[in-house]
Design a protein around this motif. Structure first.
Motif, mmCIF file in Angstrom:
data_model
loop_
_atom_site.group_PDB
_atom_site.id
_atom_site.type_symbol
_atom_site.label_atom_id
_atom_site.label_comp_id
_atom_site.label_asym_id
_atom_site.label_seq_id
_atom_site.Cartn_x
_atom_site.Cartn_y
_atom_site.Cartn_z
ATOM 1 N N GLU A 118 0.847 -1.191 0.000
ATOM 2 C CA GLU A 118 0.000 0.000 0.000
ATOM 3 C C GLU A 118 0.884 1.243 0.000
ATOM 4 O OE1 GLU A 118 -2.755 1.568 -0.116
ATOM 5 O OE2 GLU A 118 -3.970 -0.144 -0.708
ATOM 6 N N THR A 119 0.251 2.408 -0.143
ATOM 7 C CA THR A 119 0.990 3.655 -0.167
ATOM 8 C C THR A 119 1.346 4.067 1.266
ATOM 9 O OG1 THR A 119 -0.481 4.174 -1.977
ATOM 10 C CG2 THR A 119 1.013 5.899 -1.295
ATOM 11 N N THR A 120 2.494 3.559 1.735
ATOM 12 C CA THR A 120 2.882 3.705 3.134
ATOM 13 C C THR A 120 2.862 5.154 3.633
ATOM 14 O OG1 THR A 120 4.233 1.740 2.939
ATOM 15 C CG2 THR A 120 4.752 3.219 4.768
ATOM 16 N N PHE A 121 3.444 6.062 2.848
ATOM 17 C CA PHE A 121 3.548 7.448 3.324
ATOM 18 C C PHE A 121 2.177 8.112 3.449
ATOM 19 C CE2 PHE A 121 7.852 6.651 2.213
ATOM 20 C CZ PHE A 121 8.607 7.509 3.000
ATOM 21 N N TYR A 122 1.297 7.781 2.545
ATOM 22 C CA TYR A 122 -0.058 8.340 2.583
ATOM 23 C C TYR A 122 -0.793 7.841 3.834
ATOM 24 C CZ TYR A 122 -5.016 8.757 1.389
ATOM 25 O OH TYR A 122 -6.354 9.007 1.432
ATOM 26 N N ILE A 123 -0.725 6.523 4.062
ATOM 27 C CA ILE A 123 -1.408 5.939 5.219
ATOM 28 C C ILE A 123 -0.840 6.513 6.512
ATOM 29 C CG2 ILE A 123 -1.774 3.783 6.482
ATOM 30 C CD1 ILE A 123 -2.008 2.386 3.830
ATOM 31 N N ILE B 214 10.024 -1.597 5.771
ATOM 32 C CA ILE B 214 10.505 -2.988 5.763
ATOM 33 C C ILE B 214 9.393 -3.887 5.207
ATOM 34 C CG2 ILE B 214 11.171 -4.934 7.234
ATOM 35 C CD1 ILE B 214 12.662 -2.864 8.993
ATOM 36 N N ALA B 215 8.155 -3.613 5.620
ATOM 37 C CA ALA B 215 7.023 -4.381 5.094
ATOM 38 C C ALA B 215 6.964 -4.250 3.567
ATOM 39 C CB ALA B 215 5.717 -3.903 5.723
ATOM 40 N N ASP B 216 7.127 -3.022 3.065
ATOM 41 C CA ASP B 216 7.112 -2.808 1.612
ATOM 42 C C ASP B 216 8.221 -3.595 0.938
ATOM 43 O OD1 ASP B 216 5.013 -1.066 1.797
ATOM 44 O OD2 ASP B 216 6.294 0.692 2.014
ATOM 45 N N THR C 103 -0.231 -0.726 5.984
ATOM 46 C CA THR C 103 0.660 -0.386 4.867
ATOM 47 C C THR C 103 1.019 -1.627 4.065
ATOM 48 O OG1 THR C 103 2.652 -0.615 6.190
ATOM 49 C CG2 THR C 103 1.700 1.569 6.051
ATOM 50 N N ALA C 104 0.983 -2.809 4.693
ATOM 51 C CA ALA C 104 1.261 -4.034 3.945
ATOM 52 C C ALA C 104 0.128 -4.291 2.948
ATOM 53 C CB ALA C 104 1.431 -5.207 4.891
ATOM 54 N N GLY C 105 -1.076 -3.822 3.282
ATOM 55 C CA GLY C 105 -2.171 -3.818 2.310
ATOM 56 C C GLY C 105 -2.624 -5.184 1.837
ATOM 57 N N LEU C 106 -2.769 -6.139 2.741
ATOM 58 C CA LEU C 106 -3.235 -7.469 2.349
ATOM 59 C C LEU C 106 -4.683 -7.380 1.873
ATOM 60 C CD1 LEU C 106 -2.513 -10.380 2.096
ATOM 61 C CD2 LEU C 106 -3.199 -10.764 4.450
ATOM 62 N N GLY D 36 6.637 -9.845 7.297
ATOM 63 C CA GLY D 36 7.894 -9.123 7.455
ATOM 64 C C GLY D 36 7.719 -7.858 8.270
ATOM 65 N N GLY D 37 6.646 -7.130 7.989
ATOM 66 C CA GLY D 37 6.373 -5.878 8.694
ATOM 67 C C GLY D 37 6.082 -6.107 10.161
#
Lengths: 182, 328
Positions: free
Chosen positions: A136-141, A163-165, B261-264, B300-301
């Protein structure tokens, strides 16, 4: 099998919101909640929450906008591209991997571009769309979620999110390479 | 960390823009002031007396590429243009930007002020072989202008996005409030306690935050973005009630954010729609691979967030907060 899964998920997605409304408000009715009054009471906060996000989102989006407009991405890509070969990621998709956490619309455009040039069913096309769907768009979230409650010190949220990305991109490369038996 | 990342984006952006513009200036990327000769195709023959012509500027791709030292032009350039003679006797060319315009000129027109046309001064007209020599308007400070425009535009976009949330936010917060009053959220929370206790040990298992987080994650899974954000924000609001220090993110908040953010998602609808639009034989084939990728991101996150929260640096930020709380 995949088709059944897809149609089940699509069905649930289609009916989820009406069902949700029905169950919540119906349950309220059974429990003798004054549904209309309580609904309006809750809805009042919608405006405040949205307005509270503005400064955080302005800060985040304008910095990302400046970075992207300057063409600095090309420079970063040039620096990082030797590393991507090590993990079997084609250099073509590196800009997408880097842009994904920064900009939703930007990475969508890039994904479309990659599929147009290489074909949606090519290795790069499948990889690009998988990468887009793997994160997902990490910075936006980060800006929206923390902004809504006035969090300025985000502690380890950003490194963990990035790290998730990173793992999402690695996972996408791994699985698509396997799919194409590379 | 956000502080440094944020300022880096800005500084790298601005310095790169300045660097590129200096480079453009030194190498004269846009051939400012350099005359270009082309064939000019019109119905009427070029003559000194006719004040105005409509026609096409015709340049072979190879000459165009050579002139600008690029390789992007593939086919012969046929750019519609109007040649006019001013009362002073000077002649000008105006080129309307259209699909026929080469990409390089399109970019130049954009850089020259986002106009729909490019202008040029005519140096000479050769009526014998229908050739004209002209100099295009100067294009300068392209990246700096782009950066300025982006800064202002994106500030605007941020407000549009935020205000656009008002409606759905109000709708979902209203429905959630009814669920809360009816005790439905509590029921939902009890069901998921075994999982949430592991992920969010600091949040009491009967807290309303848990219900909101579960609903946010479920909405994300089914790709209901309109519902997921309001529920996520509701969850943040509830989590913030457990926050000992306002303005600092708690461990639970960071964990919840990483899950988001991982967006599953079970069906990556956007990517599938675009694949279908581009004529893919099997647009849905990325469902499995995306679930795998997003699964990697989630696992991972979560591992990262649980490890990072043990780092002395991040622990201290919460501890300091707690002492201040006691002192205050």
């Amino acid at each position: 099998m995949a088709e059944i899964f897809k149609s089940v998920v699509n069905l649930i997605s289609a009916v989820a919101i009406p069902m949700f409304i029905l169950i919540f408000l119906g349950w309220g009715l059974i429990k003798k909640v004054k549904v209309y009054e309580v609904f309006v009471e809750g809805a009042k906060d919608g405006f405040n929450t949205a307005v509270k996000i503005i400064p955080y989102l302005v800060a985040m989006l304008f910095a990302i906008g400046v970075f992207r407009a300057s063409g600095a991405m090309d420079v970063v890509v040039a620096i990082l591209s030797p590393l991507t070969n090590l993990i079997g990621m084609p250099a073509d998709v590196l800009p997408l991997a880097l842009l994904r956490p920064l900009s939703g619309s930007g990475s969508m455009g890039l994904m479309t571009e990659l599929m147009k040039t290489n074909g949606p069913d090519s290795f790069i096309g499948v990889l690009a769309s998988t990468m887009f769907g793997s994160s997902e768009t990490t910075f936006y979230i980060l800006a929206v979620y923390f902004g809504s409650v006035g969090i300025k010190n985000t502690r380890h949220a950003l490194p963990a999110g990035l790290i998730a990305d990173f793992f999402g991109m690695l996972g996408a490369v791994f699985i698509v390479r396997m799919l194409f038996s590379l | 960390m956000l502080n440094y990342v944020w300022i880096s984006l800005l500084l790298i952006g601005i310095f790169t823009a300045v660097g590129r513009d200096i480079n453009d200036e030194v190498t004269n990327t846009y051939r400012n002031g350099v005359p270009l000769t082309s064939h000019f195709e019109t119905q009427r023959k070029l003559a000194a007396v006719n004040p105005s012509y409509e026609g096409e500027i015709v340049i072979p791709a190879a000459s165009f590429n050579q002139f600008y030292n690029i390789s992007s032009a593939q086919t012969e350039i046929r750019q519609p243009a109007v040649l006019t003679t001013l009362s002073s006797g000077k002649q000008r060319i105006e080129m309307k930007i259209s699909d026929a315009t080469p990409v390089f000129w399109k970019d130049m027109a954009k850089a020259a002020g986002g106009k729909e046309k490019l202008e040029a001064v005519v140096n000479s007209v050769n009526t014998g072989n229908q050739e004209i020599t002209f100099t295009l308007e100067k294009v300068r400070y392209v990246k700096i202008k782009a950066v300025t425009k982006a800064a202002l535009d994106f500030a605007d976009t941020a407000v549009t996005i935020s205000l656009g949330l008002i409606g759905v936010m109000a709708l979902w917060l209203g429905i959630m409030k009814v669920g809360e009053a009816a005790g439905l959220l509590e029921q939902l929370t009890k069901l998921m306690t075994p999982i949430t206790r592991q992920l969010f040990p600091d949040v009491p298992s009967n807290h309303p935050a848990v219900a909101a987080m579960i609903m946010n994650i479920a909405a994300n899974m089914f790709g209901l973005n309109n519902a997921a954000t309001p529920m996520g924000l509701k969850a943040m609001e509830e989590l913030n009630k457990l926050n000992p220090k306002a303005g600092t993110a708690t461990n639970a908040m960071c964990t919840f954010l990483v899950v988001n953010t991982a967006g599953l998602t079970l069906i990556p609808a956007t990517a599938i729609a675009i694949r279908a639009g581009l004529g893919s034989a099997d647009p849905g084939m990325i469902i499995g691979t995306s679930i795998f990728g997003a699964g990697c991101a989630t696992v991972g996150g979560l591992v990262a967030v649980k490890l990072l929260q043990r780092l002395p640096k991040y622990k201290r930020e919460m501890e300091v907060a707690e002492t201040e709380e006691k002192n205050g």
